[in-house]
Each structure stands twice: as structure tokens, then as C-alpha cells.
Write an enzyme that holds these catalytic residues in place. Structure first.
Site, PDB file in Angstrom:
ATOM      1  N   ASN A 165      49.583  13.110  17.323  1.00 44.98           N
ATOM      2  CA  ASN A 165      48.170  12.834  17.047  1.00 44.98           C
ATOM      3  C   ASN A 165      47.938  11.366  16.704  1.00 44.98           C
ATOM      4  O   ASN A 165      46.934  10.766  17.113  1.00 44.98           O
ATOM      5  CB  ASN A 165      47.673  13.710  15.896  1.00 44.98           C
ATOM      6  CG  ASN A 165      47.519  15.169  16.292  1.00 44.98           C
ATOM      7  OD1 ASN A 165      47.588  15.516  17.467  1.00 44.98           O
ATOM      8  ND2 ASN A 165      47.320  16.022  15.308  1.00 44.98           N
ATOM      9  N   ARG A 174      41.680  21.050  32.181  1.00 48.68           N
ATOM     10  CA  ARG A 174      43.130  20.988  31.990  1.00 48.68           C
ATOM     11  C   ARG A 174      43.682  22.323  32.459  1.00 48.68           C
ATOM     12  O   ARG A 174      43.279  23.372  31.950  1.00 48.68           O
ATOM     13  CB  ARG A 174      43.498  20.772  30.524  1.00 48.68           C
ATOM     14  CG  ARG A 174      42.923  19.508  29.907  1.00 48.68           C
ATOM     15  CD  ARG A 174      43.524  19.261  28.527  1.00 48.68           C
ATOM     16  NE  ARG A 174      42.729  18.342  27.754  1.00 48.68           N
ATOM     17  CZ  ARG A 174      42.777  17.012  27.881  1.00 48.68           C
ATOM     18  NH1 ARG A 174      43.607  16.477  28.755  1.00 48.68           N
ATOM     19  NH2 ARG A 174      42.024  16.236  27.134  1.00 48.68           N
ATOM     20  N   ARG A 215      41.396  13.226  29.721  1.00 46.64           N
ATOM     21  CA  ARG A 215      42.284  12.225  29.138  1.00 46.64           C
ATOM     22  C   ARG A 215      43.728  12.703  29.073  1.00 46.64           C
ATOM     23  O   ARG A 215      44.015  13.785  28.572  1.00 46.64           O
ATOM     24  CB  ARG A 215      41.786  11.841  27.750  1.00 46.64           C
ATOM     25  CG  ARG A 215      42.550  10.688  27.119  1.00 46.64           C
ATOM     26  CD  ARG A 215      41.945  10.331  25.783  1.00 46.64           C
ATOM     27  NE  ARG A 215      40.650   9.703  25.930  1.00 46.64           N
ATOM     28  CZ  ARG A 215      39.619   9.941  25.128  1.00 46.64           C
ATOM     29  NH1 ARG A 215      39.718  10.813  24.167  1.00 46.64           N
ATOM     30  NH2 ARG A 215      38.473   9.309  25.311  1.00 46.64           N
ATOM     31  N   HIS A 225      33.212  19.299  31.537  1.00 50.22           N
ATOM     32  CA  HIS A 225      34.032  19.899  30.484  1.00 50.22           C
ATOM     33  C   HIS A 225      33.800  21.404  30.379  1.00 50.22           C
ATOM     34  O   HIS A 225      34.529  22.106  29.662  1.00 50.22           O
ATOM     35  CB  HIS A 225      33.698  19.211  29.150  1.00 50.22           C
ATOM     36  CG  HIS A 225      34.644  19.513  28.039  1.00 50.22           C
ATOM     37  ND1 HIS A 225      34.279  20.227  26.911  1.00 50.22           N
ATOM     38  CD2 HIS A 225      35.956  19.209  27.868  1.00 50.22           C
ATOM     39  CE1 HIS A 225      35.318  20.338  26.100  1.00 50.22           C
ATOM     40  NE2 HIS A 225      36.339  19.744  26.648  1.00 50.22           N
ATOM     41  N   TYR A 264      46.104  28.213  21.419  1.00 53.06           N
ATOM     42  CA  TYR A 264      44.753  27.866  20.990  1.00 53.06           C
ATOM     43  C   TYR A 264      43.931  29.140  20.797  1.00 53.06           C
ATOM     44  O   TYR A 264      44.083  30.106  21.537  1.00 53.06           O
ATOM     45  CB  TYR A 264      44.027  27.016  22.047  1.00 53.06           C
ATOM     46  CG  TYR A 264      44.552  25.623  22.267  1.00 53.06           C
ATOM     47  CD1 TYR A 264      45.783  25.205  21.756  1.00 53.06           C
ATOM     48  CD2 TYR A 264      43.828  24.709  23.022  1.00 53.06           C
ATOM     49  CE1 TYR A 264      46.253  23.929  21.981  1.00 53.06           C
ATOM     50  CE2 TYR A 264      44.289  23.423  23.252  1.00 53.06           C
ATOM     51  CZ  TYR A 264      45.516  23.041  22.730  1.00 53.06           C
ATOM     52  OH  TYR A 264      45.980  21.782  22.954  1.00 53.06           O
ATOM     53  N   ARG A 316      37.190  22.285  12.534  1.00 48.77           N
ATOM     54  CA  ARG A 316      38.635  22.069  12.477  1.00 48.77           C
ATOM     55  C   ARG A 316      39.000  20.609  12.215  1.00 48.77           C
ATOM     56  O   ARG A 316      39.828  20.298  11.375  1.00 48.77           O
ATOM     57  CB  ARG A 316      39.285  22.510  13.795  1.00 48.77           C
ATOM     58  CG  ARG A 316      40.806  22.363  13.818  1.00 48.77           C
ATOM     59  CD  ARG A 316      41.328  22.349  15.241  1.00 48.77           C
ATOM     60  NE  ARG A 316      41.106  21.080  15.915  1.00 48.77           N
ATOM     61  CZ  ARG A 316      40.902  20.942  17.218  1.00 48.77           C
ATOM     62  NH1 ARG A 316      40.859  21.998  17.993  1.00 48.77           N
ATOM     63  NH2 ARG A 316      40.725  19.752  17.761  1.00 48.77           N
TER      64      ARG A 316
END
Length: 700
Positions: free
Chosen positions: A58, A388, A418, A448, A481, A577
């Protein structure tokens, strides 16, 4: 019972910076919460190691994107302060101070907590001072046979200037004493670790006591650095790693081919402007100064590491270790009960909507739906977005199969996702070669939204089947996720989605949708209108409440609207989050707003918006956070949960359940700090474990 009407509130002064937290500093705070997982002895040990690597990863992305862009704008004087009022120079100073604290805590966790705990479990990362004679002999052989032949040490002199160093690669700066073949004295050399070499070496059992033993590649290189420079005495060797700007700056205006332009831009990404230099704690100031000069960095860009500079690599041992006692208990994602294995999914969806809650319910359901569509002669067309997808997704094979089976297949691929740009370019090429119509979305707006549309002929009527999701079509992510997916044959949602795909592929005009909220057109306006409706209800003395679950919240106008709602008497609970720039609990402003962050086994990724609506609640799931980029500069979709039973389930599982969490929840304070929830005398409740127990019960 109706409440007493509230007094109308004053307008929020957006120019008051004390009402907003910094987006960048808020993003950094998330990593302290992740690091707390690495330090929590209640978390299985190898999971703690994985959390430590996540923090390092991160931080890499934070510097590659956020700090890089901030430095860029600061350098050119184009950085206007955000709602928090912080000038770019002051913000960079605060970021450095906070990162120094995080890095120190990160390495202290490695040295003082994880290292000793791993040692006790027979998992040892060996530094040179811990090598036995047998281990050193084996490592020397490994170095000579596997490493040395691919190394290209580079001496620095006027004929050998400082080389280009690739982004985030492992390197050594080596100080040499002695004369070379030409009689020159005093040398500096660089050793770049080739990317083909593993960063962690596992020692064989025969040279170790029982357990698993590892050596960092950097430690190996330093242990045998003298063999790279025969005839010289090595006076010192020092690890370093440079992080570069990884934000692609493709100018889309006038561009003829986005894929080609991105491919060309990607070639230079690894050598873009440096933004951070990591060096070993033992690196002398003279070496640090030399590196700073060559990378054109300042002292404020240098971060010393009291341990391996590539600490991120420690987590790579996780997958190779068969230690279930040191990992989270395994679970099996369940198939929705609505689907009988003997039934056609289209038959089920004609009768009812089906909800998927990942990772507790299996992503295989989505794959099976697409498989049936690819093989069903009645299916005429398939349209899908891919943001993705991952290298291992079976969805691409099925899209190729569908195209070869004569179906009209259109895939909207976001090339600018990205760090997935290269993978998505390869994916687009493969699909095009199979006859799939590939669309790159809309210039200036990332696609997206997560959407799948299947058109099927049934009794001379065309029926649309839809899958919408808060998360990507990514096999691995679906196990790590939390996301919500909806399968439906609702005619209005299907017609809406058809129009959205038409707009994406055909450059269509503004469209009106009946059920879906569509960014950048209606989503922002609708969210604002629904917040204002709750505000009006509160002012009229009606019950008013907003609950939202998001990854991030930073859109200033939305925050202002939430402040006004709070002033009017609306009770607001936000489950955010990551970065949240709203300040809860400000007297007279946000007293009725509570913000919590859940950090646990799974990455919280679902976005859910709930509005009380005077007794007729509305609930939406979405691909969009309440961020400026999602609401203004992306193609996003929010979809309603129309079935009352499913709507109640989404509320209970993703909102009420998380508001009850008193073990993994972190409560945002007005000053931007977070305090971990403590159950005290109450019964401990962990939202993710509750869902595992409910949706993935262990067989008796």
C-alpha cells in the site's frame, strides 16, 4: 410517532477547512489499521505476516500515485489546496512525518514481534550472523551457480555513469578499496538484482534443523558481495530501492489509438521521475547523498529501513507454507440455494432475482451463468465490462467460446485500470483475435461499472438477463474481497443496461434510465437528492436516516450535504473502509454522523447506500464510492435491490451487521484519528465471522 420539526440549519461554509480531513492523510491512516492486524496476536501468525506485506505494498502505491502527483503539482505550482485547506508543501511535510511513524512501526513489528514469533514456529528468515557453516556452504554454492552468472555489477566512473534504476527493484551500493587493472583507486559500484531471481530463497532441509528457513536475496548478495569484485576489498554494501511516479499521463485529446498510446507510455513507466528512496539503516550519509544526487531527490524523500528494504517480499512465503494452524480456517464458498444444479439458470432468473454475497457465496455462479450463455443456442448476444479480470479468470475463455459459437459478443475493457494496463491490453488483443468486439470505453472517463448483459430468444421474444456487481470480474478477488452481485431478468433494469452499453459502444447521446443510477450523469444528482430528501423529512419531523457502506468518501459537496442532514436531525451511519475526509462529531455540524472502518480477514469492497425515505426504504448497491472521481469522471452504475426479501438481506448483512461489529471496527474521531471498538461487557460481534457462520457453515 412524528418528531417535533427541526429548525432549518445554516448553510455549511465549504471554505471552512476545519470541516474536512486531508484525503492523503486519511489514506495513510488506513495502513495503521492494517498494521494493527499484523500486530494482533489473535490473528493467525502467517496472516499477520501477510498484513505486514500489504502495508508495504500500500505504501508503494501511495508514493507511486498520490505522493507522485502531489509532488508534480507542487513542483509546477499547480496544486490548489483541497477542501482541507492544506497547501501542497505543508501536506507533503505532514505526509512525511506520518510515513516515518508508520515505517518505524512496520519494522519494529517485523523485528520485535513477527520475527521472534515466526522463529518459535520454525519459520526462520536468516540473517548472515545466523548462518551455520553448512548453510553458508550451501548458500555459497547457490550464489555461484544460480546468482552470480546473471549479475552485472557496474563500477561507477566517468565512462560508466549512474545507470537507470527500475522502479521498486532491489539494489546494492558497494564501496570498494584497492586498485583496478588501470591503476585507479577508490571505487563505487552498483549491483542490480535481476528480476529473474527469487527475492526469497528457501534453504533445503538437509542443511537446516526442522522447520522452514529462508534468506532474503539482499542478504545473500551482501553475504557474498566480495565474490563479485575479485581483487578488491569491499568496504561496505548497502541496500536501496527507489520508487517512481507510476501515474500514466496519456493525453487522450486527438489520440487515434488508446491501446497503442498506452503501450508506448507503459514502456517508460518503470523509469519515470523518482519520488522516494529507501535505504538500509546502516547506509552512510555519503552514500545516501550520492544516491539522492543521482535520483534528484532531497533528504525529505529518503526513508531509512531498519531491516530488509524489500520487506514486502516476506509475505511471498505465505502460499508455499502448508501450515493451516497459522492461517485463517479454510471455508468453502456456497452456491446460492436458488440454483438447483439440474436447472437452467435462465429458468430460475425468469421467476426471481438472485443475490450473491462474495466471498461467502461462490463466484462460480457467475462463471456458470456465462458458460450457459456461451453454449445456449437461444442466446444471441453477450455484453460485458472488464476492469480487472485477473490472469486466471475463466470468463475470458467463455467469451471467446461464445464468439466462436456465433454469438454477438461485445466487451468493454478499461485499458487505464491502474497497474492492470498491460494485462488489459493483452486481454483486449486476445478477445479481438477471437472475433469479440472490443470497446475501450469513453475518452476521459474510466469505465468502472461491473455489468454483464445476456440477450436470449424465448418464444419469439427477446429477454435480457443481467448481472451487476460492486466488484470486479476477478476470480482471486472474489475469494478475498467482500462484494454484492445481483442476477435479474427485470425488464426495466435490462432495458437500462442495454442503453448503457449502447452509449459505451456507440457514442450515444444522453440517456434516461428508469432503475439504474448512472455516473457521470444521474448518480451524483440522485445521491444528493436522496440526502436532501432525508434532510427535508427530518425538518418536517419525520424519521430520517442514512446508512452507507463505502471504500472511500471525499466528495466535498456530498460531505456538505451530509453535514446539513446531520444539522437537520438525520441520523447517519457511514461504514468507510479507507479514506474518509468527513469529520464526525463536530458540535453543531456532524453530531449525528458516526463513521467506522472495518478491517478484517477480507477486504471490504461492497458499496451499499440505504435511505429511510419516510418508511419506504431505498437500497442501492454500486460500483461507485462517494468520491469526486467516481461521481464525476467515471462510468459507474448503482442498482436497486427491488425484491423486498433480498433488500432486507442486503441491509442486515452489509449494514446492520457491520454496525454491530465491536471487535474489528475502528471508530473515526473528529481529529482524524481512529479508536478500535471494544466490546467491553457486551457479547463480541465480528461482522465477517458472522457471515462465515451464516453463509458458509462448517459441515457437521
Amino acid at each position: 410517532m412524528r418528531r417535533k420539526p427541526a429548525t432549518p440549519t445554516a448553510l455549511i461554509d465549504r471554505a471552512a477547512p476545519e470541516l474536512f480531513l486531508s484525503r492523503e492523510l486519511a489514506a495513510l491512516e488506513f495502513n495503521f489499521r492494517v498494521l494493527a492486524q499484523a500486530r494482533d496476536v489473535r490473528v493467525p501468525l502467517l496472516e499477520r505476516l501477510r498484513y505486514l506485506s500489504i502495508v508495504a505494498n500500500n505504501l508503494d502505491e501511495f508514493f507511486e500515485v498520490r505522493v507522485a502527483m502531489l509532488k508534480h503539482h507542487h513542483h509546477f505550482g499547480s496544486a490548489a489546496p483541497g477542501p482541507d485547506g492544506l497547501a501542497s508543501g505543508e501536506l507533503l511535510t505532514r505526509i512525511r512525518k506520518r510515513v516515518l511513524t508508520l515505517v518505524a512501526a512496520q519494522y519494529a513489528t517485523w523485528r520485535n514481534e513477527l520475527g521472534p514469533a515466526l522463529d518459535a514456529e520454525g519459520i526462520r528468515f536468516l540473517t548472515r550472523d545466523r548462518w551455520t557453516d553448512r548453510q553458508k556452504r550451501w548458500l555459497q554454492g547457490y550464489f555461484e551457480n544460480e546468482v552470480l552468472p546473471v549479475l552485472s555489477p557496474l563500477g561507477l566512473d566517468p565512462a560508466h555513469p549512474f545507470p537507470r534504476i527500475l522502479n521498486k527493484t532491489l539494489n546494492l551500493a558497494v564501496v570498494l578499496k584497492g586498485r583496478d587493472a588501470f591503476g585507479r583507486e577508490g571505487h563505487m559500484a552498483l549491483v542490480r538484482a535481476p528480476r529473474s531471481l527469487p527475492r526469497i530463497i528457501r534453504l533445503p532441509d538437509e542443511v537446516c534443523e526442522p522447520g522452514e528457513h529462508y534468506v532474503f536475496l539482499a542478504e545473500l548478495l551482501q553475504g557474498f558481495v566480495d565474490q563479485m569484485f575479485p581483487g578488491f576489498k569491499v568496504a561496505g554494501s548497502y541496500q536501496f530501492r527507489v520508487t517512481r511516479n507510476s501515474e500514466l499521463m496519456v493525453e487522450e485529446a486527438g489520440m487515434e489509438n488508446l491501446a497503442r498510446a498506452l503501450s508506448e507510455e507503459l514502456l517508460g513507466r518503470g523509469y519515470a521521475r523518482p519520488v522516494r528512496l529507501e535505504i538500509g539503516n546502516d547506509c552512510p550519509k555519503s552514500i545516501a547523498s550520492m544516491l539522492m544526487t543521482n535520483f534528484e531527490l532531497e533528504e525529505s524523500d529518503v526513508y531509512r529501513c531498519d531491516g530488509p528494504v524489500n520487506i514486502i517480499r516476506a509475505g511471498t512465503v505465505y502460499d508455499g507454507l502448508d501450515r493451516p494452524d497459522l492461517k485463517f480456517p479454510r471455508f468453502t464458498p456456497q452456491l446460492p440455494k436458488a440454483f438447483d444444479a439440474s436447472k437452467c439458470k435462465f429458468e430460475v432468473l425468469r421467476d426471481r432475482d438472485v443475490l450473491l454475497h462474495h466471498p461467502y457465496e461462490s463466484f462460480a455462479t457467475v462463471v456458470d451463468l456465462l458458460r450457459q450463455a456461451a453454449q445456449d443456442p437461444a442466446v444471441l448476444a453477450i455484453k460485458q465490462t472488464l476492469y480487472r479480470a485477473g490472469a486466471d479468470t475463466p470468463l475470458v475463455d467463455l467469451l471467446v467460446e461464445a464468439a466462436r459459437n456465433g454469438k454477438d459478443v461485445t466487451v468493454v475493457i478499461e485499458l487505464r485500470a491502474r497497474f492492470d494496463e498491460e494485462a488489459n491490453i493483452r486481454l483486449a488483443t486476445r478477445l479481438q483475435e477471437a472475433g469479440v468486439q472490443v470497446v475501450y470505453g469513453v475518452v476521459g472517463f474510466k469505465t468502472h461499472a461491473k455489468m454483464l448483459l445476456i440477450v436470449r430468444r424465448e418464444d419469439d421474444v427477446l429477454r435480457r438477463y443481467v448481472h451487476l456487481s460492486t466488484g470486479n470480474y476477478h476470480q482471486a478477488n472474489s475469494r478475498a474481497y467482500t462484494d454484492i452481485g445481483l442476477m435479474t431478468s427485470d425488464a426495466e433494469i435490462g432495458d437500462d443496461l442495454h442503453k448503457v452499453f449502447q452509449q459505451l459502444s456507440g457514442l450515444g447521446p444522453m440517456i434516461e434510465l428508469k432503475r439504474l443510477l448512472h455516473s457521470p450523469f444521474t448518480l451524483y444528482k440522485s445521491v444528493m437528492a436522496k440526502i436532501d430528501r432525508e434532510t427535508a423529512n427530518a425538518l418536517a419531523g419525520k424519521p430520517a436516516r442514512i446508512v452507507a457502506k463505502l471504500n472511500a468518501l471525499n466528495e466535498a459537496h456530498v460531505i456538505e450535504a451530509l453535514y446539513r442532514a446531520s444539522q437537520a436531525g438525520v441520523e447517519i451511519d457511514l461504514i468507510v473502509r479507507g479514506a474518509c475526509t468527513l469529520r464526525p462529531g463536530i458540535p453543531g455540524i456532524s453530531e449525528r454522523i458516526r463513521v467506522r472502518s472495518i478491517v478484517g480477514r477480507f477486504l471490504e469492497h461492497s458499496r451499499v447506500y440505504w435511505f429511510a425515505n419516510d418508511g419506504t426504504p431505498e437500497i442501492y448497491c454500486a460500483s461507485a464510492d462517494w468520491m469526486e472521481r467516481n461521481l464525476m469522471r467515471r462510468i459507474e452504475v448503482a442498482f436497486p435491490i427491488l425484491d423486498p426479501v433480498l433488500a432486507a438481506r442486503v441491509y442486515e448483512e452489509t449494514l446492520a451487521n457491520y454496525l454491530d461489529d465491536n471487535t474489528q471496527a475502528w471508530l473515526l474521531q473528529s481529529d482524524g484519528s481512529y479508536v478500535r471498538a471494544d466490546p467491553g461487557n457486551a457479547t463480541p460481534h465480528t461482522a465477517q465471522q458472522f457471515l462465515l457462520d451464516k453463509l458458509c457453515p462448517t459441515p457437521a
